[in-house]
Design an enzyme around this catalytic site. Structure first.
Site, PDB file in Angstrom:
ATOM      1  N   TYR A  31      47.809  -1.457 -30.485  1.00 39.88           N
ATOM      2  CA  TYR A  31      48.672  -0.577 -31.278  1.00 39.88           C
ATOM      3  C   TYR A  31      49.357   0.479 -30.405  1.00 39.88           C
ATOM      4  CZ  TYR A  31      44.385   2.053 -30.660  1.00 39.88           C
ATOM      5  OH  TYR A  31      43.303   2.677 -30.104  1.00 39.88           O
ATOM      6  N   SER A  56      41.013  10.109 -26.565  1.00 39.22           N
ATOM      7  CA  SER A  56      40.762   8.745 -26.107  1.00 39.22           C
ATOM      8  C   SER A  56      41.897   7.800 -26.470  1.00 39.22           C
ATOM      9  CB  SER A  56      39.460   8.246 -26.709  1.00 39.22           C
ATOM     10  OG  SER A  56      39.431   6.853 -26.655  1.00 39.22           O
ATOM     11  N   LYS A  57      42.092   6.805 -25.606  1.00 34.48           N
ATOM     12  CA  LYS A  57      43.119   5.802 -25.826  1.00 34.48           C
ATOM     13  C   LYS A  57      42.609   4.744 -26.792  1.00 34.48           C
ATOM     14  CE  LYS A  57      46.765   4.063 -22.989  1.00 34.48           C
ATOM     15  NZ  LYS A  57      47.267   3.556 -21.774  1.00 34.48           N
ATOM     16  N   ARG A  58      41.315   4.634 -26.848  1.00 39.03           N
ATOM     17  CA  ARG A  58      40.756   3.534 -27.625  1.00 39.03           C
ATOM     18  C   ARG A  58      40.425   3.945 -29.064  1.00 39.03           C
ATOM     19  NH1 ARG A  58      41.691   0.364 -23.958  1.00 39.03           N
ATOM     20  NH2 ARG A  58      41.005   0.741 -21.843  1.00 39.03           N
ATOM     21  N   GLN A  59      40.440   5.243 -29.326  1.00 41.41           N
ATOM     22  CA  GLN A  59      40.124   5.681 -30.681  1.00 41.41           C
ATOM     23  C   GLN A  59      41.123   5.080 -31.652  1.00 41.41           C
ATOM     24  OE1 GLN A  59      39.457   9.851 -29.487  1.00 41.41           O
ATOM     25  NE2 GLN A  59      39.001  10.128 -31.636  1.00 41.41           N
TER      26      GLN A  59
END
Ligand code: GLU
Length: 506
Positions: free
Chosen positions: A20, A264-267
């Protein structure tokens, strides 16, 4: 007379299609777009899919769609076309191979046959020795300052052994550049690794491909996140190897959580798509993201900016170095400001499908044509726009404008009913029934005139009237709410309500 051609500004947003679009990515895209448009230039979107293992199918299209939805229109991309394509790196492999060959011939790069196990062993050893892990240059050829005989390299190539191509970082030089946001930055070459340029699968690494593409696509300004600052020496060395003029660079400050830890990039909850599905509007999201690291000038109070205004005001000089705190409450506040100012027509258009969806699930006690008419919805919008957090709440938060209450808030009933409440309500509903003018003012006057001789305050009936007509104990001004609902609905709901809410206090 000779004139100097004015450089056409070209910026790019270069996402990897790994999932995303993160709000940090949206900010990068936005700043690139704003700067290009401010300078009358071009904004390019390039898909960087050189890491095939992390590629997610369809992510490229959805990234482009998110940019379109938020009004960050690309002038050139895989979807918009352009003269510098292809705009997807996996379609440019022959170009990278050609430039790789050039660096090999120039002796700025060399073949490396070290296996993954060897590299790992080497890394462990260096760490044990307290050194920063770097490639140990085992395969650096003799004629480039290393110890590997050329014949060995040739033999491996003839055998068809797997290899990568590494850049040969010159010893003892320092690499300097002037970042638009951060000012002068300097790196010592001793800290720079012999970066892999070509991987064993024939794909270039990000570093190699992005430098080549930025040059070939005539990018003048590279605006990207601070996490790429440490890659600068490698990139600048590549420009030097090729003899190309490097673009200018602006590294944007990190985005931080309110506790100042790195966002965070992954949140999952920082995906632009999620914010949209939670009901935030593209305008508010763009406005919010614009202010993450940029402001118009010291002491400006202004916080609401349309994208057109941002184009007019944006400058890279006003992007700060300090990390920008990502505060969702601020986004909520902005959303509310947008709802207050949004033209009713726009809100109504968005409400209608939602309302129709609800009406398919639930029968209304009102005339369907009336409650779906623009005139009616406009009244609801004007009454509620200060009170809702999201556009969808014009339907969900005040569903009593379309449906009879399913129940009556028990706590509110317990608090507001006295022994004679229903009796007075009964009498007052007759007053309402015969009221000629069913306007808020007339209702207010009638209520006052009704309760006064009975020695009561208007509040004695205000709350019960609200609860029986809406089901809940809070909402907009009661008189206005009753006016919008209309006489028939109000009287009907009062009568029905009194059957279900027996004089609780009695
Ligand atoms: N593909 C890189 C990324 O995913 C782009 C970095 C850059 O802008 O140079 O963020």
């Amino acid at each position: 007379m000779q004139t100097t051609p004015v450089e056409r500004v070209r910026t790019r947003f270069a996402p990897s299609p790994t999932g995303y679009l993160h709000v940090g990515g949206l900010r990068t895209a936005l700043y690139n777009y704003l700067y290009a448009k401010r300078m009358g230039g071009d904004f390019i979107v390039r898909i960087e899919d050189t890491d095939q293992t992390r590629k997610v199918d369809g992510a490229d299209r959805s990234l482009l769609r998110m940019l379109d939805v938020t009004g960050i229109r690309a002038d050139e991309s895989m979807a918009h076309g352009g003269n510098f394509g292809p705009y997807v790196q996996s379609e440019r492999l022959a170009t990278y191979a050609m430039y790789c060959q050039q660096l090999l011939e120039q002796k700025n790069a060399y073949y490396c046959f070290s296996t993954a196990e060897e590299l790992e062993e080497n890394r462990q050893l260096q760490m044990k020795q307290g050194l920063q892990p770097k490639y140990n240059r085992k395969w650096l050829p003799e004629d480039m300052g290393g110890s590997m005989p050329l014949s060995e390299t040739r033999k491996k190539l003839d055998e068809g052994a797997a290899y990568v191509v590494r850049m040969r970082v010159p010893d003892y030089i320092s690499v300097m550049f002037d970042d638009i946001v951060r000012g002068p930055v300097e790196f010592d070459s001793a800290t720079i690794d012999d970066q892999v340029l070509m991987k064993s699968d024939g794909f270039p690494t990000y570093h190699f491909a992005s430098v080549i593409d930025d040059h070939l696509m005539e990018i003048t300004h590279v605006i990207r996140g601070e996490e790429w600052l440490s890659s600068m020496p490698k990139h600048l060395l590549l420009y030097e190897f090729f003899g190309w003029e490097a673009p200018r660079f602006a590294h944007l400050p990190l985005l931080l959580n309110p506790d100042r830890s790195k966002l965070s990039k992954r949140q999952g909850d920082v995906a632009v798509e999620d914010f949209l599905s939670r009901g935030y509007s593209p305008e508010a999201i763009v406005n919010f993201v614009a202010l993450l690291g940029w402001n118009e000038g010291e002491g400006t109070e202004k916080e609401i900016y349309s994208i057109a205004e941002l184009v007019e005001k944006f400058s890279l000089e006003r992007v700060g170095k300090a990390g920008a705190v990502f505060n969702v409450e601020k986004l909520g506040w902005l959303e509310k400001q947008y709802i207050k100012d949004r033209p009713a027509e726009k809100i109504i258009a968005a409400m209608k499908p939602l309302l129709e969806e609800e009406m398919a699930k639930r029968a209304t006690d009102m005339e369907p044509e009336r409650i779906t008419s623009d005139d009616y919805l406009r009244e609801v919008v004007e009454l509620m726009r200060e009170r809702v957090d999201f556009e969808s709440e014009f339907v969900t938060f005040c569903d009593y404008f379309y449906f009879a209450p399913r129940s009556y808030d028990e706590k509110a009933v317990a608090k507001r009913w006295a022994g004679d409440t229903n009796e007075l309500l009964e009498e007052f509903s007759e007053v309402l029934e015969s009221l000629e003018d069913f306007s808020a003012d007339a209702i207010e006057e009638a209520l006052k005139a009704f309760v006064e001789p009975k020695g009561k305050k208007p509040a004695f009936l205000i709350h019960p009237l609200r609860i029986l007509t809406s089901g809940v104990g809070f909402g907009p001004s009661l008189y206005h709410m009753l006016e919008v609902l209309g006489r028939d609905t109000v009287v009907r709901r009062l009568r029905k309500g009194m059957e279900s809410v027996p004089a609780a206090g009695s």
